[in-house]
Design a protein around this motif. Structure first.
Motif, PDB file in Angstrom:
ATOM      1  N   VAL A 154       0.844  -1.183   0.000  1.00 13.03           N
ATOM      2  CA  VAL A 154       0.000   0.000   0.000  1.00 13.03           C
ATOM      3  C   VAL A 154       0.891   1.248   0.000  1.00 13.03           C
ATOM      4  O   VAL A 154       1.924   1.281   0.670  1.00 13.03           O
ATOM      5  N   ALA A 155       0.530   2.248  -0.780  1.00 11.91           N
ATOM      6  CA  ALA A 155       1.227   3.532  -0.773  1.00 11.91           C
ATOM      7  C   ALA A 155       0.604   4.371   0.340  1.00 11.91           C
ATOM      8  O   ALA A 155      -0.482   4.923   0.185  1.00 11.91           O
ATOM      9  N   GLN A 156       1.300   4.448   1.436  1.00 17.18           N
ATOM     10  CA  GLN A 156       0.713   4.989   2.661  1.00 17.18           C
ATOM     11  C   GLN A 156       1.706   5.855   3.422  1.00 17.18           C
ATOM     12  O   GLN A 156       2.880   5.524   3.521  1.00 17.18           O
ATOM     13  N   VAL A 157       1.198   6.956   3.958  1.00 12.04           N
ATOM     14  CA  VAL A 157       1.941   7.796   4.897  1.00 12.04           C
ATOM     15  C   VAL A 157       1.085   7.907   6.149  1.00 12.04           C
ATOM     16  O   VAL A 157      -0.115   8.172   6.071  1.00 12.04           O
ATOM     17  N   THR A 158       1.709   7.702   7.312  1.00 11.60           N
ATOM     18  CA  THR A 158       0.973   7.663   8.575  1.00 11.60           C
ATOM     19  C   THR A 158       1.342   8.864   9.433  1.00 11.60           C
ATOM     20  O   THR A 158       2.517   9.197   9.580  1.00 11.60           O
ATOM     21  N   VAL A 159       0.322   9.499  10.000  1.00  9.30           N
ATOM     22  CA  VAL A 159       0.530  10.647  10.889  1.00  9.30           C
ATOM     23  C   VAL A 159       0.381  10.176  12.333  1.00  9.30           C
ATOM     24  O   VAL A 159      -0.632   9.571  12.707  1.00  9.30           O
ATOM     25  N   ILE A 160       1.400  10.462  13.138  1.00  5.96           N
ATOM     26  CA  ILE A 160       1.446  10.059  14.538  1.00  5.96           C
ATOM     27  C   ILE A 160       1.421  11.313  15.415  1.00  5.96           C
ATOM     28  O   ILE A 160       2.093  12.301  15.104  1.00  5.96           O
ATOM     29  N   ASP A 161       0.681  11.267  16.517  1.00  4.29           N
ATOM     30  CA  ASP A 161       0.664  12.449  17.385  1.00  4.29           C
ATOM     31  C   ASP A 161       1.862  12.444  18.332  1.00  4.29           C
ATOM     32  O   ASP A 161       2.687  11.513  18.323  1.00  4.29           O
ATOM     33  N   ALA A 162       1.963  13.476  19.158  1.00  3.89           N
ATOM     34  CA  ALA A 162       3.133  13.635  20.021  1.00  3.89           C
ATOM     35  C   ALA A 162       3.280  12.521  21.039  1.00  3.89           C
ATOM     36  O   ALA A 162       4.368  12.274  21.550  1.00  3.89           O
ATOM     37  N   GLY A 163       2.186  11.821  21.326  1.00 12.46           N
ATOM     38  CA  GLY A 163       2.231  10.715  22.275  1.00 12.46           C
ATOM     39  C   GLY A 163       2.489   9.367  21.637  1.00 12.46           C
ATOM     40  O   GLY A 163       2.476   8.346  22.322  1.00 12.46           O
ATOM     41  N   GLY A 164       2.699   9.352  20.308  1.00 11.43           N
ATOM     42  CA  GLY A 164       2.989   8.104  19.616  1.00 11.43           C
ATOM     43  C   GLY A 164       1.765   7.379  19.087  1.00 11.43           C
ATOM     44  O   GLY A 164       1.868   6.213  18.681  1.00 11.43           O
ATOM     45  N   ARG A 165       0.623   8.034  19.028  1.00 10.53           N
ATOM     46  CA  ARG A 165      -0.627   7.401  18.599  1.00 10.53           C
ATOM     47  C   ARG A 165      -0.913   7.706  17.129  1.00 10.53           C
ATOM     48  O   ARG A 165      -0.769   8.835  16.670  1.00 10.53           O
ATOM     49  N   VAL A 166      -1.342   6.680  16.386  1.00 16.99           N
ATOM     50  CA  VAL A 166      -1.721   6.843  14.978  1.00 16.99           C
ATOM     51  C   VAL A 166      -3.024   7.641  14.911  1.00 16.99           C
ATOM     52  O   VAL A 166      -4.031   7.258  15.518  1.00 16.99           O
ATOM     53  N   VAL A 167      -3.012   8.752  14.157  1.00 13.05           N
ATOM     54  CA  VAL A 167      -4.212   9.590  14.062  1.00 13.05           C
ATOM     55  C   VAL A 167      -4.746   9.713  12.639  1.00 13.05           C
ATOM     56  O   VAL A 167      -5.909  10.072  12.441  1.00 13.05           O
ATOM     57  N   GLU A 168      -3.933   9.435  11.628  1.00 16.00           N
ATOM     58  CA  GLU A 168      -4.382   9.626  10.241  1.00 16.00           C
ATOM     59  C   GLU A 168      -3.554   8.768   9.301  1.00 16.00           C
ATOM     60  O   GLU A 168      -2.361   8.554   9.513  1.00 16.00           O
TER      61      GLU A 168
END
Length: 251
Positions: A154-168
């Motif tokens: 999959v062509a994917q980019v993952t956004v992680i918040d400051a606490g290390g949680r996947v958000v997008e």
């Protein structure tokens, strides 16, 4: 008829694979990344937990992919440049990990970055052993399979918040910049905007009025939105001043 039936079956299989990959990717939202030990492009240890404290953009690639992975990284480079112009140079970090553990050595990752013109202290290119890569990929919902000549993934980019949680999750080799930058904007300014005081007020204004202009391919401050929001901002300012004066008043 046999060839046509075979082609149709293969196409149906591809659609099923795509749907399964998308479900796995979406299921990762809300998951917290483990603290994995990686090796960066300079051969130095890199702990995933050391990247917490601000948003993180994660992409998984393999260095022998000169089309999808290379194109995605080049496009990500350009979008990251736009994002940092809008949000600040140190507002977030980027981590690109080579998932082909057999070949994606630190030296290969360093060459991969250099050939794409990426030199940044806040963009890490890293590799690891296959077990670590698999666990990290599971955390971000990234899947791949071996095919003749390489990997299907999959062509994917993952956004992680400051606490290390996947958000997008952002999909595609050439996604529109706001698909990545808007979640980052919410993470960089959104949390701070909830605070009281002048800093919170400034971040609320930035969050509201910084918009993407597709005609120039960058974010800009939209003063018309500020004018429209002026009455509400005035009320917030008066309230902030009143709270400040009340706290200073002697009892």
């Amino acid at each position: 008829m046999l060839a046509a039936a075979t082609a149709a079956t293969a196409a149906a299989g591809d659609r099923d694979d795509d749907s399964a990959a998308l479900r796995t990717s979406q299921a990762a939202i809300g998951r917290v990344l483990g603290d994995y030990s990686l090796t960066d492009q300079d051969g130095r240890p890199l702990r995933v937990a050391s990247l917490r404290g601000r948003p993180l953009v994660v992409s998984l690639v393999y260095t022998e992919c000169y089309y999808i992975c290379s194109g995605l990284t080049l496009h990500l480079r350009d979008v990251v440049r736009v994002a940092r112009q809008a949000l600040g140079e140190r507002s977030f970090a980027v981590l690109t990990v080579g998932f082909d553990a057999e070949h994606d050595s630190p030296q290969r990752m360093r060459t991969y970055a250099r050939e794409r013109g990426i030199v940044s202290a806040d963009w890490h290119f890293a590799s690891a052993d296959s077990a670590t890569i698999r666990r990290l990929a599971d955390d971000v919902g990234f899947t791949w399979s071996v095919v003749p000549g390489g990997f299907a993934h999959v062509a994917q980019v993952t956004v992680i918040d400051a606490g290390g949680r996947v958000v997008e999750q952002v999909y595609g080799q050439e996604f529109i910049p706001p698909a990545l930058i808007e979640p980052l904007k919410q993470l960089v300014w959104g949390g701070q905007a909830a605070r009281s005081g002048v800093r919170g007020l400034i971040d609320r204004v930035n969050l509201l009025c910084t918009v993407y202009d597709p005609s120039v391919g960058r974010y800009r401050f939209d003063y018309s939105m500020l004018i429209g929001a002026f009455p509400g901002l005035l009320v917030l300012t008066i309230a902030a001043v009143a709270i400040f004066l009340a706290r200073r008043r002697p009892r």
